[in-house]
Design an enzyme around this catalytic site. Structure first.
Site, mmCIF file in Angstrom:
data_model
loop_
_atom_site.group_PDB
_atom_site.id
_atom_site.type_symbol
_atom_site.label_atom_id
_atom_site.label_comp_id
_atom_site.label_asym_id
_atom_site.label_seq_id
_atom_site.Cartn_x
_atom_site.Cartn_y
_atom_site.Cartn_z
ATOM 1 C CB CYS A 152 -0.949 0.000 1.197
ATOM 2 S SG CYS A 152 -0.199 -0.506 2.746
ATOM 3 C CG HIS A 245 -0.430 4.009 4.250
ATOM 4 N ND1 HIS A 245 -1.171 3.950 5.409
ATOM 5 C CD2 HIS A 245 -0.070 2.713 3.978
ATOM 6 C CE1 HIS A 245 -1.256 2.686 5.811
ATOM 7 N NE2 HIS A 245 -0.612 1.924 4.964
#
Lengths: 353, 353, 353, 353
Positions: A152, A245
Site C-alpha cells: 500500500c 498513508h
C-alpha cells in the site's frame, strides 16, 4: 463507462477479512464484474456470509453478499477471476492452485510479488510487465495466471516517482511514511498502543517499499525483470490515523525541473493508452494540491473514490532537487481497488476469453 | 545536587501561558532558584495568579504560585534572572528592556535567536557560544544579557547530530519530524483539525530547524558566529500526539562508523565539563534504545524528567550512512527546562554575581 | 507511614498481564510488602520476568522484578499474601488452592465476589464484611482465605453512595458510566473500533455494577450477607479514554440534604477507624471538585496516586434529589491498588501472624 | 421525489461557519431549493465565497458556491427562504429584520426557540405547532416568519420519546448524553482539552434539552404553547467523537409495554401525513438496532443521510420501565438538515406563494 452486456463472474478469497470486505463492497456494484462466490477458511464454510463475517466498513454489508453461502478455498468456484485477500502465508499455497486450475488470480498478498515471473503491476505505472505472464504460463504450466498489486505505501509513492522518472530521470529517493492503522488489518493495533502515539517501526514494510519501488520502476526485457537502479531509502511509522498513508519524499533528479514543471507533469499524467479504458481508473491518477497544508489523510484520502494519489508541498530542496508529500488510500488504491484495477487491465488487454 | 544556601530570585515573563506554566511548575521546587515574581500582560496584572491562570498541566498548580499577585511586564521585578515565555512579537520589545536593566534574560522565544550577538545555546552542545555575551554587552551597552534556547524540534535532533559531528564529521542531514500538538501552545489545534489526521505543514518550522541547526553546530570565533556548513533539509508534520516531537533522520558522515560505534558515542555522550554541574542536566543527555520499535512519544518523552533525548532504530542506510529516530519532550527539554538549564549554565559559569 | 521492620513476602498471580504489571509496579516500593514471587501460566514459567513480560506501563519495569524467574501457579510460593490478577475462569480453580494451602488471597478477579462466604470489600466502605472470613474458613476448611475487591466501575460509585447512604438514606441510583479502554485489559479494544467512537455496551458490566453495589452497601449479620435494598440501574459505555471511569449519577435520598450538606459529608468522609492506618489509604478518599467542568479522566484520575475518587457537578435534580459525576482510576483504586489496600486491611486487622 | 419545475431561491445567513457550510453542501443539489445568495459578516462581504470560507467538510466545496460573492446580512437578498446559521446573539437582531421584510426564516439558532409565538418544530414530532405562525404574524406584523429547529441533542431524544409518549404515555425521562466535538462549532474544542478525555459539562445544554423537550412534546392550543408535563433530567458530556450525539435514556411510562411492543412502535413510526412528502424526510425516521453494541456514533450517525435517529439496547429496567440508547447526527438532522426539513414543511403546507 459502459457496463458489459454480461458481467464476468468473480470470486473473493479471504472474503471475511478487512480487505476481503473492501472487495465485497467494491464489486457489489461493478460495471464489468459480479460476485459469484465468496470463499474463506474452513470454519466459516457453508455458513451464510452475513452470519460469519464481522463487518467493519461504515457502508453496510451489501444484502446480496450477506445471503451468499461461504465456500471453501478450493479451485472449484464458478468464477473466472479470483481476488485474493488471503494472508501471504496462505496465499503462497492457495493462489497457485487456482492459477493451475485456470483462474486469473488478482492478488493483494505479498506472497508472489517478488517472483521473477509474476507481474507486480500498477496499470498506470508498468502495465507492460504483463509480458511476464507468458513466461509464467510457459514455465509453470498454468492454465490461469497470478498478477499482484504492490504494498500500500509503495503504491502511493511509486505513482509520482514514475512520472518524475519518465520526465526528469530519477536518481535518489528518501521516503518517510506515516501510515494509517487500517494498514494493519483487523484487529490491528490496540487502542492503548497507538492512541496519541507514533510507533516508528512496521515489520517488513521498509524492505517491501524499497524493493517493490525498484521493481515497479524497472523494466521487463526478454521475459526478465530488470530492477531500476534508483537509490531509495524508506522509513516507516505508524500514526493514529484511520485510513491514508502519507509519505514525505525527497528526490534527486538527472534533469532539474522548476517547481512549475514538476507540478505540471504530475498533474497532467494520465497513464498509458490501453485497448479499453478501465472503469476504476481515474482520468488523472495524481492530483497536485496547491494549499500549503495539504494533502491530509482524513480530508483527502478519498479523492477519486480512493483511487487518486494526492501530492502536495512540492518545493525545492537545499540538498536534493525536490521535496513533496504524497497520500494514498491504503485499503482502496493501495489494496482492494488496486487489485480490481489490475483485473480490469487483464480484461482490457484480452487475457480473458 | 546540593541546594544553594540562598536561592536566586527569578521571575517568569508570560507566566500564564502554557510554557509559562511549565516554568512555574519546574521552578517551584528548584534547588538553585526561587520564584520571586510572575509577570503577564496588562489585563491580568494585580490579580492573584491562581485566579487568572487557566491551568493546563496535569500536575496541579503549586499553591505558593497560586497566591502570588501577577505583575506587569516591566523591568522592576525583584529578581536577577527572568525566564521569558513571551510570544516572539512581544519578546522583541520586552526582553531588551530587561537586559538593559540588568536582568539575565533566559528566553524561550525565537525573537533574538538569530541575532549575531545573542547566544543560542544548549549547554551540552555549544556552551562556548556564551562568548558572544561579551560582544552583546559591549555593543548594546546592556547591564544584563539575553541568552536563547532553540526551537523544540531542533533541540531533539541537534543533540545527537552534535555527537556524530564531533566523532565522525557530519555532512548531510535529512530530517522528517512528527510533532506533538502541545508545540502549538494553547488553544493550539482544534480537535476537529488534527484528530485522526496528519497536517504536513507547520508555519516557519522548517526554516527554523535548518538555520538553528547550522548555528548550534557552528562556531564562535572573534565574537562572530560561524554557521556550520552541514547541509540540512527539514520537513515538519503535525501529528495527533499530546507531547513529544519525533524525527526520522538520515545522515551522511565523513568517517563511516559501524552501527555499534555510532550507538556507543551517542550513549556515552555526557557534554562538556563545566565549573559546576547543572541540577537539571542529566548525566547522559542521550539514551539509545535497542528495541526495534522505540522511542515512542507517549512512552518515552518523559525520559530523565523530559531532559533526555531518546534515539532509536540506529541502522545503516542504502544511500547515506546512518538512519535513526530521535524523540524530545518539546515543552520540557525543548522549551521550559531547556531555558532553565541555560540559566543554570550562566550561574555555573559565573555570569551572576 | 512507618515502614515495617521486616516486610511481608507477597506473590503476584498472573504477573505478566496488565493488572499484574500494576501490582509489580505498586509493590516494588511498598512499606509493608515485598515481592517474593511472580507467577504466571506455564509457557512463561522458568523464564526471566523481564524477558517474557511485554511491559505496558509508562513507568519502566522495576529492575528487581525484571530479574526474577517466573514461577508456576502452584501454592508453593514463598509468600504469605498472594495478589491475584488472574482471569476469572482461571481464578476460580487456582485461588482456592492457595487459600487451602494457607495463603491470604487478595483477588482482583470476579470469580468469588458473589460467593456468600467471601468478603467483597472496600476498606472505607464495608470493612466489617471481613466477618465472613470466619465462616469461610469454617465451612471450607481453608488455612488461608480469599478476599475480593469489586469491579472497577462499582468502586468509583460505591464510595460516594456509601457516604450518602449513611448520611441521608439512599433509595434509588441511576448510573451511566463512560469507561476507559484500559478496563478491557491488553490488547483490549482495537484502535479501529473505539477511536473517535463510543460503544454503548460492555459485556456483563451492568449486572456486576448493580449486584456488587447492593452487596457493598449491604450488611453482614450472623455470617450472612444481606443485600442493600437500594434500587440501582447501571448503563455502561466504552469511550476513547486511556484511564479513568466516569459515571453520571442521579440519586434519590430519604432525607433531602442541601447541595452544601451533601458536598460537606462527601468531602469530610474519612472511612472507619482501623487498628493501624493503611499505607495506601488516603486520609480523605473522596475529593469534591467545585469547578463546573471537573472531574475529567485525563486530568483527575491520578488524584491521590489514583486512590481518591473525584466527585463533581453535585447539583439538584428536577426529578430525584441529587445529580453528580464521579471518577475513579480503574486500574489503580479500581483494581491493583484496591486489592493492595485490602491486603493492608488484613494486616491491620490481624489476619496475618 | 419529483424535483420542482422551478426551484425556490434560498439564502444562507452565516454561510461561512460550520453549520453554514453544511447548508451550502446540502442545498447545492436540492430538488426544491437553489442557493441564490450567501450572506456573512461585514469583513467577508463582496469577496468570493471560495476565497473567504475556510472549508471544513470532507466533501469539497461545491464549485457554484465557491464562485458566489458574499453578501451582507441585510434583508435585500433575492431569495424567498433564508436559512440562518447565525450565532444566537446575532440571530436575535438579524432574523426579525428578515421576517419583517417578508422572508421565511428557518433558523438553526437558539435565539427565538423559546418565544411564545415562534414554532420550534421537528416535522415528524409536532408539525401542528406551525399554528403559532398566525399569532406570530398578527402580533409582530411581519410579512414573513421565523420557524426554529431544536438543539441537536434534543432532536435525538425527542423523536423516540414522542413515539413512546403517543403509544404509552411518557412520565419521566433520565437522559445522559455523550456529545460530539462538532457540536461546538469551529474551532470548537482544542485537541489538548478533549483528546482521550471526557468533559462532563456543556454550557447551557442541559437546560435547553430539558425545556425544548417539554416544548416539543407539548401542545399548541388557541395560539398558545402548552408545555408537556413530562419530568426530564438531562446530563451532558463532551466526548472525543467527531460527529454524532449519543444519549442513554431511562423512561417511565404510564402503560407498560413489552420490549417487543416498544421496539415495534419505534421502528414503525413514520410521522404524520403531510400534503406533500418532504424530500429530506426519511420514510421511517427511527431505526431500531438489534445488535447489543449499537448504535455507535462513528458507524451509525450517517444513517439515512444523517436524517435517521438510531435507537438501540432497548431493554427493561430495574427501576423505571425502559432503557435505551439513541444516536443523532448532530450537524445534519440535529442542525442544517433539520432546518431544511422545516423549510420543506413550510412549502408542503403552503406557507410560500
Amino acid at each position: 463507462m459502459e457496463a458489459r452486456k454480461k458481467k464476468i463472474p468473480v470470486a473473493i478469497l479471504g472474503a471475511t477479512g478487512v480487505v476481503g470486505q473492501r472487495f465485497v463492497n467494491l464489486l457489489s456494484d461493478h460495471p464489468w464484474f459480479e460476485i459469484a462466490a465468496l470463499a474463506s477458511s474452513e470454519k466459516r464454510v457453508s455458513h451464510r456470509y452475513g452470519d460469519v463475517c464481522q463487518w467493519h466498513l461504515t457502508d453496510g454489508m451489501p444484502s446480496e453478499a450477506a445471503d451468499m453461502v461461504v465456500q471453501s478455498l478450493e479451485p472449484t468456484l464458478s468464477a473466472k477471476i479470483v481476488f485474493s485477500a488471503l494472508p501471504s502465508s496462505i496465499a503462497r499455497k492457495i493462489e497457485p492452485e487456482f492459477a493451475q486450475a485456470g483462474y486469473l488470480v488478482c492478488s493483494n498478498a505479498s506472497a508472489f510479488r517478488q517472483e521473477p515471473d509474476v507481474p507486480l503491476v500498477i496499470p498506470e505505472v508498468n502495465y507492460s510487465h504483463l509480458a511476464l505472464i507468458k513466461r509464467q504460463k510457459r514455465e509453470r504450466g498454468w492454465k490461469g495466471l497470478i498478477i499482484t498489486s504492490p504494498n500500500c505505501t509503495t503504491t502511493g509513492i511509486v505513482m509520482p516517482l514514475k512520472v518524475l522518472d519518465q520526465a526528469f530521470g530519477l536518481r535518489k529517493v528518501f521516503s518517510v511514511s506515516m501510515q494509517a492503522v487500517s494498514g494493519a488489518g483487523y484487529p490491528g493495533l490496540p487502542y492503548s498502543d497507538i492512541e496519541g502515539n507514533v510507533i516508528p517501526y512496521i515489520g517488513g514494510e521498509e524492505e517491501k517499499i524499497e524493493l517493490e519501488t525498484r521493481l515497479l520502476l524497472g523494466d521487463v526485457q526478454d521475459d526478465k525483470r530488470i530492477e531500476s537502479d534508483v537509490m531509495i531509502s524508506a522509513q516507516s511509522n505508524r500514526v493514529p490515523v484511520v485510513d491514508g498513508h502519507m509519505s514525505c519524499l525527497s528526490v534527486e533528479l538527472e534533469k532539474k525541473p522548476t517547481i512549475e514543471e514538476a507540478c505540471r507533469v504530475l498533474a497532467e499524467f494520465s497513464g498509458p493508452s490501453l485497448k479499453q479504458s478501465l472503469p476504476s481508473g481515474p482520468e488523472h491518477p495524481i492530483v497536485v494540491r496547491e494549499e500549503k497544508d495539504r494533502p491530509q489523510p482524513r480530508k483527502d484520502c478519498n479523492a477519486g473514490n480512493g483511487m487518486i494519489v494526492s501530492v502536495g508541498r512540492v518545493r525545492p530542496y537545499s540538498i536534493l532537487d525536490l521535496r513533496m508529500v504524497t497520500l494514498v488510500h491504503n485499503t482502496l488504491r493501495g489494496a482492494a481497488s488496486g487489485a480490481i484495477l489490475n483485473a480490469e487491465l487483464l480484461v482490457s488487454e484480452g487475457y480473458i476469453n
